[in-house]
Design a protein around this motif. Structure first.
Motif, PDB file in Angstrom:
ATOM      1  N   ALA A 103      -5.483 -21.298  35.312  1.00 14.06           N
ATOM      2  CA  ALA A 103      -4.912 -20.340  34.366  1.00 14.06           C
ATOM      3  C   ALA A 103      -5.964 -19.607  33.550  1.00 14.06           C
ATOM      4  O   ALA A 103      -5.678 -18.561  32.959  1.00 14.06           O
ATOM      5  N   ALA A 104      -7.207 -20.125  33.504  1.00 10.79           N
ATOM      6  CA  ALA A 104      -8.229 -19.579  32.608  1.00 10.79           C
ATOM      7  C   ALA A 104      -8.499 -18.086  32.770  1.00 10.79           C
ATOM      8  O   ALA A 104      -8.614 -17.371  31.765  1.00 10.79           O
ATOM      9  N   PRO A 105      -8.602 -17.539  34.009  1.00  9.30           N
ATOM     10  CA  PRO A 105      -8.907 -16.105  34.119  1.00  9.30           C
ATOM     11  C   PRO A 105      -7.878 -15.209  33.434  1.00  9.30           C
ATOM     12  O   PRO A 105      -8.220 -14.106  32.991  1.00  9.30           O
ATOM     13  N   ARG A 106      -6.641 -15.659  33.329  1.00 13.53           N
ATOM     14  CA  ARG A 106      -5.585 -14.846  32.695  1.00 13.53           C
ATOM     15  C   ARG A 106      -4.937 -15.602  31.534  1.00 13.53           C
ATOM     16  O   ARG A 106      -3.770 -15.412  31.229  1.00 13.53           O
ATOM     17  N   ALA A 107      -5.722 -16.469  30.884  1.00  9.95           N
ATOM     18  CA  ALA A 107      -5.170 -17.291  29.812  1.00  9.95           C
ATOM     19  C   ALA A 107      -4.784 -16.482  28.592  1.00  9.95           C
ATOM     20  O   ALA A 107      -4.016 -16.961  27.749  1.00  9.95           O
ATOM     21  N   PHE A 108      -5.337 -15.274  28.456  1.00  5.05           N
ATOM     22  CA  PHE A 108      -4.960 -14.417  27.322  1.00  5.05           C
ATOM     23  C   PHE A 108      -4.062 -13.283  27.771  1.00  5.05           C
ATOM     24  O   PHE A 108      -3.979 -12.245  27.119  1.00  5.05           O
ATOM     25  N   SER A 109      -3.386 -13.492  28.890  1.00  6.07           N
ATOM     26  CA  SER A 109      -2.419 -12.501  29.358  1.00  6.07           C
ATOM     27  C   SER A 109      -1.234 -13.228  29.966  1.00  6.07           C
ATOM     28  O   SER A 109      -0.468 -13.869  29.250  1.00  6.07           O
ATOM     29  N   GLY A 110      -1.094 -13.184  31.285  1.00  2.79           N
ATOM     30  CA  GLY A 110       0.114 -13.705  31.906  1.00  2.79           C
ATOM     31  C   GLY A 110       0.202 -15.208  32.039  1.00  2.79           C
ATOM     32  O   GLY A 110       1.281 -15.728  32.339  1.00  2.79           O
ATOM     33  N   ARG A 111      -0.891 -15.934  31.847  1.00  3.31           N
ATOM     34  CA  ARG A 111      -0.864 -17.379  32.049  1.00  3.31           C
ATOM     35  C   ARG A 111      -1.185 -18.156  30.777  1.00  3.31           C
ATOM     36  O   ARG A 111      -1.674 -19.286  30.827  1.00  3.31           O
ATOM     37  N   ALA A 112      -0.906 -17.568  29.649  1.00  2.96           N
ATOM     38  CA  ALA A 112      -1.203 -18.224  28.377  1.00  2.96           C
ATOM     39  C   ALA A 112      -0.407 -19.514  28.218  1.00  2.96           C
ATOM     40  O   ALA A 112      -0.948 -20.551  27.810  1.00  2.96           O
ATOM     41  N   LEU A 113       0.887 -19.463  28.528  1.00  2.00           N
ATOM     42  CA  LEU A 113       1.721 -20.642  28.339  1.00  2.00           C
ATOM     43  C   LEU A 113       1.315 -21.758  29.295  1.00  2.00           C
ATOM     44  O   LEU A 113       1.332 -22.940  28.921  1.00  2.00           O
ATOM     45  N   THR A 114       0.927 -21.395  30.523  1.00  4.35           N
ATOM     46  CA  THR A 114       0.483 -22.409  31.485  1.00  4.35           C
ATOM     47  C   THR A 114      -0.756 -23.135  30.967  1.00  4.35           C
ATOM     48  O   THR A 114      -0.838 -24.368  31.021  1.00  4.35           O
ATOM     49  N   PHE A 115      -1.730 -22.375  30.477  1.00  8.84           N
ATOM     50  CA  PHE A 115      -2.954 -22.980  29.949  1.00  8.84           C
ATOM     51  C   PHE A 115      -2.640 -23.873  28.754  1.00  8.84           C
ATOM     52  O   PHE A 115      -3.112 -25.016  28.680  1.00  8.84           O
ATOM     53  N   PHE A 152       0.078 -32.378  15.926  1.00 12.41           N
ATOM     54  CA  PHE A 152       0.017 -31.252  14.986  1.00 12.41           C
ATOM     55  C   PHE A 152      -0.708 -30.060  15.606  1.00 12.41           C
ATOM     56  O   PHE A 152      -0.306 -28.908  15.429  1.00 12.41           O
ATOM     57  N   GLY A 153      -1.784 -30.334  16.337  1.00 10.97           N
ATOM     58  CA  GLY A 153      -2.526 -29.249  16.967  1.00 10.97           C
ATOM     59  C   GLY A 153      -1.758 -28.558  18.063  1.00 10.97           C
ATOM     60  O   GLY A 153      -2.034 -27.383  18.384  1.00 10.97           O
ATOM     61  N   ALA A 154      -0.786 -29.240  18.650  1.00 10.35           N
ATOM     62  CA  ALA A 154      -0.016 -28.642  19.743  1.00 10.35           C
ATOM     63  C   ALA A 154       0.813 -27.449  19.280  1.00 10.35           C
ATOM     64  O   ALA A 154       1.075 -26.524  20.065  1.00 10.35           O
ATOM     65  N   VAL A 155       1.209 -27.459  18.023  1.00 11.25           N
ATOM     66  CA  VAL A 155       2.091 -26.383  17.518  1.00 11.25           C
ATOM     67  C   VAL A 155       1.425 -25.016  17.620  1.00 11.25           C
ATOM     68  O   VAL A 155       1.984 -24.093  18.230  1.00 11.25           O
ATOM     69  N   PRO A 156       0.227 -24.793  17.047  1.00  4.07           N
ATOM     70  CA  PRO A 156      -0.393 -23.475  17.181  1.00  4.07           C
ATOM     71  C   PRO A 156      -0.773 -23.132  18.623  1.00  4.07           C
ATOM     72  O   PRO A 156      -0.782 -21.949  18.993  1.00  4.07           O
ATOM     73  N   TRP A 157      -1.078 -24.128  19.453  1.00  5.84           N
ATOM     74  CA  TRP A 157      -1.350 -23.833  20.859  1.00  5.84           C
ATOM     75  C   TRP A 157      -0.130 -23.212  21.523  1.00  5.84           C
ATOM     76  O   TRP A 157      -0.229 -22.190  22.213  1.00  5.84           O
ATOM     77  N   LEU A 158       1.031 -23.822  21.325  1.00  7.92           N
ATOM     78  CA  LEU A 158       2.241 -23.351  21.991  1.00  7.92           C
ATOM     79  C   LEU A 158       2.770 -22.061  21.367  1.00  7.92           C
ATOM     80  O   LEU A 158       3.177 -21.140  22.077  1.00  7.92           O
ATOM     81  N   VAL A 159       2.736 -21.984  20.040  1.00  9.65           N
ATOM     82  CA  VAL A 159       3.198 -20.757  19.383  1.00  9.65           C
ATOM     83  C   VAL A 159       2.301 -19.587  19.763  1.00  9.65           C
ATOM     84  O   VAL A 159       2.772 -18.475  20.037  1.00  9.65           O
ATOM     85  N   GLY A 160       1.008 -19.818  19.808  1.00 11.03           N
ATOM     86  CA  GLY A 160       0.080 -18.764  20.197  1.00 11.03           C
ATOM     87  C   GLY A 160       0.341 -18.263  21.603  1.00 11.03           C
ATOM     88  O   GLY A 160       0.209 -17.067  21.886  1.00 11.03           O
ATOM     89  N   ALA A 161       0.706 -19.173  22.506  1.00 10.51           N
ATOM     90  CA  ALA A 161       1.002 -18.758  23.884  1.00 10.51           C
ATOM     91  C   ALA A 161       2.253 -17.907  23.963  1.00 10.51           C
ATOM     92  O   ALA A 161       2.374 -17.052  24.844  1.00 10.51           O
ATOM     93  N   LEU A 162       3.177 -18.133  23.032  1.00  7.33           N
ATOM     94  CA  LEU A 162       4.443 -17.391  23.043  1.00  7.33           C
ATOM     95  C   LEU A 162       4.395 -16.113  22.218  1.00  7.33           C
ATOM     96  O   LEU A 162       5.267 -15.251  22.349  1.00  7.33           O
ATOM     97  N   PRO A 164       1.842 -13.246  21.720  1.00  7.30           N
ATOM     98  CA  PRO A 164       0.549 -12.675  22.121  1.00  7.30           C
ATOM     99  C   PRO A 164      -0.235 -12.034  20.990  1.00  7.30           C
ATOM    100  O   PRO A 164      -1.467 -12.099  20.977  1.00  7.30           O
ATOM    101  N   THR A 165       0.451 -11.432  20.025  1.00  3.01           N
ATOM    102  CA  THR A 165      -0.266 -10.752  18.941  1.00  3.01           C
ATOM    103  C   THR A 165      -1.018 -11.726  18.036  1.00  3.01           C
ATOM    104  O   THR A 165      -1.967 -11.332  17.350  1.00  3.01           O
ATOM    105  N   ALA A 166      -0.591 -12.977  18.030  1.00  2.00           N
ATOM    106  CA  ALA A 166      -1.244 -13.979  17.175  1.00  2.00           C
ATOM    107  C   ALA A 166      -1.999 -15.024  17.998  1.00  2.00           C
ATOM    108  O   ALA A 166      -2.512 -15.991  17.431  1.00  2.00           O
ATOM    109  N   GLN A 167      -2.094 -14.800  19.301  1.00  5.50           N
ATOM    110  CA  GLN A 167      -2.651 -15.828  20.179  1.00  5.50           C
ATOM    111  C   GLN A 167      -4.084 -16.193  19.821  1.00  5.50           C
ATOM    112  O   GLN A 167      -4.416 -17.377  19.702  1.00  5.50           O
TER     113      GLN A 167
END
Length: 397
Positions: A103-115, A152-162, A164-167
């Motif tokens: 997922a890394a090559p597109r982790a800040f686009s289409g594969r953010a949630l997967t990463f 606790f750290g999982a929350v910003p990881w998952l919210v950021g994936a959902l 994109p403007t705050a990822q």
């Protein structure tokens, strides 16, 4: 105390060498480092985008992968890797790491949630499983606190994936939270901290794991050298860049393993508190590996454009990568012997001074000068060691 939980801990009869399963686990990171390097090359080579922003994103992804690997190394140095439960943890972490790499090559686009999902499942699932497996053993309090921090750290990881403007902001905060937890021992209110420096670990095993990851990073640069040269049109200029790149990698290997790299296991084994030196060495090896990866990116830029046309920031990789490696290697030397060779300090200064010359000299010329600096350091090491007994570790840590 639950005997089944105690069976998971390393004992006096445990093998000090890394197991074949751990070497198998590392194969996922061979692939992961190629994805990180290629993404970084794309970041600096593609025109029309913000290379600094894209490079910062790639660094974030690498640090997430490093977090997964380094905690896995501590787990197998603290627990018995031949136990089925620990083997399950290693294999599950390997699969999650492979998903993150894909997922890394597109982790800040289409594969953010997967990463993000793969990372969270590893970081939360690993301590959760160990906490359950340890049952009534006192050591489960450490895995439980790690699980709480990861939750606790999982929350910003998952919210950021959902969102994109705050990822970028949320993932940066999430990663900082994870690294602060690792550095401070995952402190909890009223329960203090459990820093890794105080853990009972298999020192020789931990040292070997760091050295293996360093070799993985060198292997990744060999892949870059070979794939880039084989994929480009042949020319004498590119052949020269190819040769200098290989020579530089050999020198990185030589400088790392000259004495300090050979006696890391002895230094940790003889330390009164092996965890202190082990924790310090983990941060040092992070910087060493980053230096090697940056140097590998420089190889591709120079092989493709030996005499001009490379990305504007190419000196950062061609001279900055080796400089970072040398600086971290100097810290490594201090950790083992309590001193720093002047040649390493001079080498860092000279390499940094070469960077501004990138506007006047060709990329292949600067790469050659960088290799010359490293060769001088390697020759100095050999000269000082000539006819002298091997220096024994004397760690101030």
């Amino acid at each position: 105390m639950d005997e089944r939980g105690s069976a998971l801990l390393r004992g006096g009869v445990s093998a000090t060498r890394a197991t074949f399963l751990e070497l198998f686990f590392d194969l996922a990171f061979v692939f992961a480092l190629t994805r990180i390097s290629q993404r970084l090359i794309d970041d600096v080579s593609t025109h029309g985008r913000d290379p600094f922003r894209e490079s910062a994103q790639t660094v974030l992804l690498f640090l997430a992968l490093w977090m997964v690997w380094t905690v896995a190394a501590w787990v197998t140095s603290r627990y018995e890797p031949e136990q089925a439960a620990i083997q399950f943890v290693v294999v599950a972490s390997m699969f999650g790491s492979l998903v993150m790499a894909v997922a890394a090559p597109r982790a800040f686009s289409g594969r953010a949630l997967t990463f993000a999902l793969a990372y969270v499942v590893i970081q939360v699932g690993r301590p959760l499983f160990l906490t359950l497996a340890l049952r009534g053993h006192p050591r489960r309090s450490v895995t439980a606190r790690i699980m709480v921090w990861a939750g606790f750290g999982a929350v910003p990881w998952l919210v950021g994936a959902l969102v994109p403007t705050a990822q970028e902001v949320l993932w940066t905060l999430a990663l900082a939270w994870d690294y602060v937890g690792l550095a401070l021992g995952w402190p909890l209110p009223g329960r203090g901290a459990a820093r890794a420096s105080g853990w009972a670990v298999a020192g020789e095993h931990l040292a070997e794991r760091y050295q293996q990851f360093f070799l993985i990073s060198l292997g990744e640069t060999i892949l870059i050298i070979g794939l880039t040269f084989s994929g480009a049109a042949y020319s004498a200029d590119r052949a020269l860049a190819f040769t200098l790149s290989f020579l530089t990698t050999v020198l990185l290997w030589r400088i790392y393993f000259h004495r300090a790299g050979h006696v890391l296991a002895d230094a940790i084994r003889e330390a009164r508190r092996p965890g202190v030196l082990g924790e310090s060495a983990s941060w040092t090896h992070l910087l060493i590996v980053v230096g090697v990866l940056l140097t590998g990116v420089g190889y591709e830029l120079v092989i493709v454009h030996p005499y001009g046309g490379a990305a504007p920031g190419w000196p950062v990789f061609v001279t900055g990568g080796p400089a970072l490696f040398l600086a971290a290697r100097a810290r490594f030397e201090y950790e083992i012997f309590g001193r720093v060779s002047r040649t390493r300090v001079v080498g860092v200064v000279v390499l940094l001074a070469l960077a501004p010359l990138g506007r006047l000299l060709s990329p292949v010329t600067v790469l050659g000068l960088s290799a010359l600096v490293l060769a001088g350091i390697a020759a100095g090491d050999a000269w000082r060691a000539r006819g002298r007994p091997a220096e024994e570790p004397a760690s101030p840590l």
